[in-house]
Design a protein around this motif. Sequence first.
Motif, short mmCIF file in Angstrom:
data_model
loop_
_atom_site.label_atom_id
_atom_site.label_comp_id
_atom_site.label_asym_id
_atom_site.label_seq_id
_atom_site.Cartn_x
_atom_site.Cartn_y
_atom_site.Cartn_z
N ASP A 265 0.83 -1.19 0.18
CA ASP A 265 -0.03 0.04 0.07
C ASP A 265 0.88 1.23 -0.04
O ASP A 265 2.22 1.11 -0.31
CB ASP A 265 -0.94 0.17 1.26
N HIS A 284 -5.40 -2.02 -7.45
CA HIS A 284 -6.70 -1.94 -6.83
C HIS A 284 -6.76 -0.68 -6.24
O HIS A 284 -6.08 -0.36 -5.30
CB HIS A 284 -6.68 -3.01 -5.56
N GLU A 285 -7.89 0.13 -6.85
CA GLU A 285 -8.23 1.26 -6.58
C GLU A 285 -8.98 1.38 -5.40
O GLU A 285 -10.19 1.01 -5.62
CB GLU A 285 -8.40 2.22 -7.67
N GLN A 286 -8.91 1.80 -4.29
CA GLN A 286 -9.92 1.94 -3.16
C GLN A 286 -10.82 3.06 -3.36
O GLN A 286 -10.63 4.14 -4.13
CB GLN A 286 -9.16 2.41 -1.62
N GLN A 287 -12.00 2.72 -2.84
CA GLN A 287 -12.95 3.70 -2.99
C GLN A 287 -12.84 4.85 -1.77
O GLN A 287 -12.35 4.48 -0.71
CB GLN A 287 -14.50 3.33 -2.64
N THR A 509 -8.10 8.60 -3.71
CA THR A 509 -8.34 7.09 -4.01
C THR A 509 -7.19 6.42 -4.25
O THR A 509 -6.49 6.13 -5.11
CB THR A 509 -9.02 7.00 -5.32
N GLY A 511 -4.06 3.74 -3.94
CA GLY A 511 -4.07 2.46 -4.81
C GLY A 511 -3.29 1.35 -3.80
O GLY A 511 -2.30 1.68 -3.04
N LYS A 521 -10.08 -9.82 -2.70
CA LYS A 521 -10.67 -8.62 -2.97
C LYS A 521 -10.09 -7.70 -2.27
O LYS A 521 -9.85 -7.87 -0.98
CB LYS A 521 -12.23 -8.83 -2.49
N THR A 523 -10.51 -4.07 -2.52
CA THR A 523 -11.39 -2.54 -2.60
C THR A 523 -12.59 -2.79 -1.86
O THR A 523 -13.47 -3.82 -1.91
CB THR A 523 -11.63 -2.51 -4.03
N HIS A 524 -12.84 -1.91 -1.05
CA HIS A 524 -13.91 -1.68 -0.10
C HIS A 524 -14.13 -0.16 0.32
O HIS A 524 -13.23 0.53 0.39
CB HIS A 524 -14.01 -2.74 1.03
N ASN A 527 -11.06 0.42 4.30
CA ASN A 527 -9.97 -0.19 3.66
C ASN A 527 -10.10 -1.74 4.03
O ASN A 527 -10.37 -2.28 5.20
CB ASN A 527 -8.80 0.38 4.55
#
Length: 538
Positions: A265, A284-287, A509, A511, A521, A523-524, A527
């Motif tokens: 991260d 993986h791009e976090q919301q 956002t 990454g 998975k 992304t959520h 975190n």
Amino acid sequence: MNGRISGIVVLALIFVIASTLVACGGNNDAAGNGKTLIWGRGADTKSLDPAQVTDGESMKVTKNIYETLVDYKEDNTEVEPALAESWKTSKDKKTWTFKLKKGVKFHDGSDFNADAVVLNFERWMDKKNPYHKGGDFPYYSYMFGGYKGDKGHIIESVNAVDEYTVAFKLKEPQGPFLANLAMPSFSIASPKAIKKDPEGLNKNPVGTGPFKLEKWKKNDTITLTKNEDYWQKGLPKLDKVIFKSMPDNSARFTALQSGEIDIMDGLNPDDAKTVKRNDKLVLHEQQGMNVGYLAFNVSKDTPLKKKKVRQALNHAVNKKAIIKSVYAGLAVPAVNPMPESIWGFNKEINDYPFDLDKAKKLLEEAGYKKGFKLELYAPSDPRPYMPDGRKVAEYIQSDWKKIGVDLKIVSYDWQTYLEKTGKGEHEAALLGWSGDNGDPDNFLYVLLDKDNTRTPDAGNISFYKSDRLHDKLIKAQRSTDREERTKLYEEAQEIIKEDAPWVPLVHSTPGIATQSYVKGKFTHPINNDKLVKVDIQK
């Protein structure tokens, strides 16, 4: 990290990492330990007792050791069963009764049951409890209005109805109560371990989760090993997880590219483009359910006590330039203290426009035509909401100099930084917040209500105390009507915008980059650091 690491130092660092790790990332090691995943991160954990901490680096580890009564669904912040298999609430919403899963064991072999839940909550809520040790329990006070005996404390009692049924009795209804219980800070620890050494949970955690602590080398690695007796059959899929502290983003990314780690991260925004071009890596791009902010400590005897000064400084921050340079576009300007993805966000509020002339005018009206000196804390460790705090501070320093504000930037290691800001030693500080439960209360009440100015773990590091705001937030907290709560939170944001205790900077956002063979998975909205279903498939 402050400054730039030379190419030679980076190469040396990578060599050391390669030499010290037991096995190359993702490989079955020679000792036959099976699938090992190595996670490169920006800083070490502060404590392994989740009830004692608020920082993401601690939660990242404890989420895999401990479990809560309820949890969030994989794709959103709706609550689903976890250690509690079902629940019901009374008509007045003041009593919540939970049926617990049977057959669940703590890592020390003792049974999970209603008595365990009661002991944990009594430990957190009551400062007179013999196990209320190891430090304060900041999130408990943030989310439940203080501790037992405090005026705002919402929980009246927690009782075992029978071996696998527990009842919470509240003094008043609390809208976010169920969402609060899903937060990792309210994970259930072994009563046997608590009674043996409550302070020792900081270093020797005992939960019911998919992984157990094997060893912790401070400022280096935390190694978790598979819980062979985990109650969810077939899980976890990994045999071992190593969290590796690597403060420099660039060095960490180099280690990912070379295969020395499996996941990282704190990805530099510019490096996200490189990840997308590499078929061996996955981005993986976090919301962006977070906020990076600049807090003004209004309790200090500085010009920041004056509202017009705070408004002036809001006008003197060029958020778009910061986002372009520091975040490589992977963020949006923050208008309010919470992101638009959270219900209750007030869309009618306009941001303070970047206007240095307006800023100068307001400073003159406040009696500071010639400006003043100020000290700004900037984090040296990368955070999801702020990948380079020093660089953000330097942008602000440059613009504020144009309006006569001479800014001195100071930095500390991450744990010291949290301790100093929690005690209110700063005049102004850059910090941020990643949402814990998808409720506006988790941003507005935790970060800006007067209740949360308690030291040494203040959530409200601006030490801003507004009775008008408090009344709105408590009324919203005690309502279970979404429409009523939304209106109250919208009004609360208007008060905050006017009083300007912060400069809300960005919603990022961030990454997370992984090797392509890491499956799971990541992304959520909150975190997603839980590794229970993550696998390595080569």
